[in-house]
Design an enzyme around this catalytic site. Structure first.
Site, PDB file in Angstrom:
ATOM      1  N   HIS A 270      -3.733   6.937   6.899  1.00  0.00           N
ATOM      2  CA  HIS A 270      -3.598   5.535   6.934  1.00  0.00           C
ATOM      3  C   HIS A 270      -4.485   4.834   7.731  1.00  0.00           C
ATOM      4  CE1 HIS A 270      -1.343   1.479   7.435  1.00  0.00           C
ATOM      5  NE2 HIS A 270      -0.848   1.936   6.312  1.00  0.00           N
TER       6      HIS A 270
ATOM      7  N   ASP B  64       0.841  -1.173   0.008  1.00  0.00           N
ATOM      8  CA  ASP B  64      -0.260  -0.113   0.042  1.00  0.00           C
ATOM      9  C   ASP B  64       0.841   1.252  -0.253  1.00  0.00           C
ATOM     10  OD1 ASP B  64       0.617  -0.854   2.522  1.00  0.00           O
ATOM     11  OD2 ASP B  64      -0.747   0.533   3.491  1.00  0.00           O
TER      12      ASP B  64
END
Length: 304
Positions: free
Chosen positions: A270, A66
């Site tokens: 995040h 990611d």
């Protein structure tokens, strides 16, 4: 002096709820620095009018997908769009092998050179030093080798007041010394103190990017007193056990980091895919550190 960050991706692990994996663009005096490059970063750049041709430096914090799976696609697009100027790429040593393999098996030779600078997660290092900024790595504590990045503006020289140049007929060959703090001595011997003829520059700004990490005070001293702190806040504190087992931070802990390091402002991001809305995470961080905002995609935060 421009110093601002635009959020391109704020999700953890997977894209979900119209949130994309980690990516940001830092604009310092109209120079663009890409920080992490998760899946879909190119689409986000198009969406928010960030031109890839203006990016000459890319920073990758670690090798969880990611944070870098959009990188090879971006490098390929730069190649297809005719880039020829050098790109500086900072990241774990293994990243070069990943890129080389991708290019090898697609039989691609980039038209432009990549200057790859390997980062080391066991120590802080200066990895970039320009006329404008210094960039240091921040060793973080995650499941794999991970660094954050600390961007610090260099202090600018003083500015000579334009009206004083005309009024006192200050010669050009005196400018450099005056900007450095020297007084001006006129031809008739009159001494004009530096403070009378100059304006002080704005204080240099700083930005700390702390990607994936467990709560760990080992990096606090390095990021103390930053103007803007981006810190991961993957979970609510009710999931502290989960955060610790996956080496992540809760929103409450992110607020504590900002408080203990005396940050002027905190951005949290995040976010776990389990959270469809983010207000609980924001409220939790604010309960500890009121100057907190969500890293909302497409939003630009001016560092001042």
């Amino acid at each position: 002096m421009k110093f601002e960050v635009t959020i391109l991706g704020s999700s953890s692990a997977t894209p979900i709820y119209n949130r994309n994996p980690s990516a940001q663009v830092l604009n310092i005096n109209d120079r663009l620095y890409l920080i992490d490059c998760g899946e879909g970063t190119q689409q986000q750049m198009l969406r928010f009018d960030v031109k890839a041709s203006r990016i000459d430096h890319i920073f990758i914090s670690h090798l969880h997908g990611d944070h870098y799976l959009g990188l090879v696609g971006l490098l390929s697009s730069m190649h297809l769009n005719g880039r020829v100027k050098t790109l500086k790429l900072f990241g774990p040593a293994e990243l070069k092998e990943i890129i080389d393999l991708q290019l090898k098996y697609s039989d691609t030779t980039l038209q432009y050179p990549i200057d790859f600078i390997a980062t080391h997660a066991d120590k802080s290092e200066i990895i970039l030093d320009t006329t404008d900024i210094i960039v240091e790595t921040i060793p973080l504590n995650h499941r794999i080798a991970t660094t954050g990045f600390l961007f610090k503006q260099k202090k600018r020289l003083k500015k000579i007041i334009k009206e004083k140049i005309i009024e006192l007929n200050i010669p050009i060959n005196q400018f450099s010394e005056i900007k450095k703090g020297g007084d001006y001595i006129a031809q008739d011997g009159t001494v004009y103190k530096n403070w009378e003829i100059t304006n002080n520059p704005k204080e240099p700004k700083s930005y700390a990017y702390c990607s994936d990490t467990i709560y760990d005070e080992s990096y606090f001293a390095q990021i103390s007193n930053v103007d803007l702190l981006y810190h991961e806040a993957t979970f609510l504190n009710s999931m502290l056990d989960r955060a610790q087992s996956t080496f992540h931070t809760t929103a409450l802990q992110a607020g504590e980091v900002a408080l203990k390091t005396n940050a002027k402002k905190l951005l949290i991001g995040h976010f776990s895919a389990r959270y469809k809305t983010l207000m609980e995470l924001l409220d939790e961080a604010i309960s500890v550190f009121p100057e907190t905002e969500l890293a909302v995609e497409g939003k630009t935060f001016i560092i001042e």
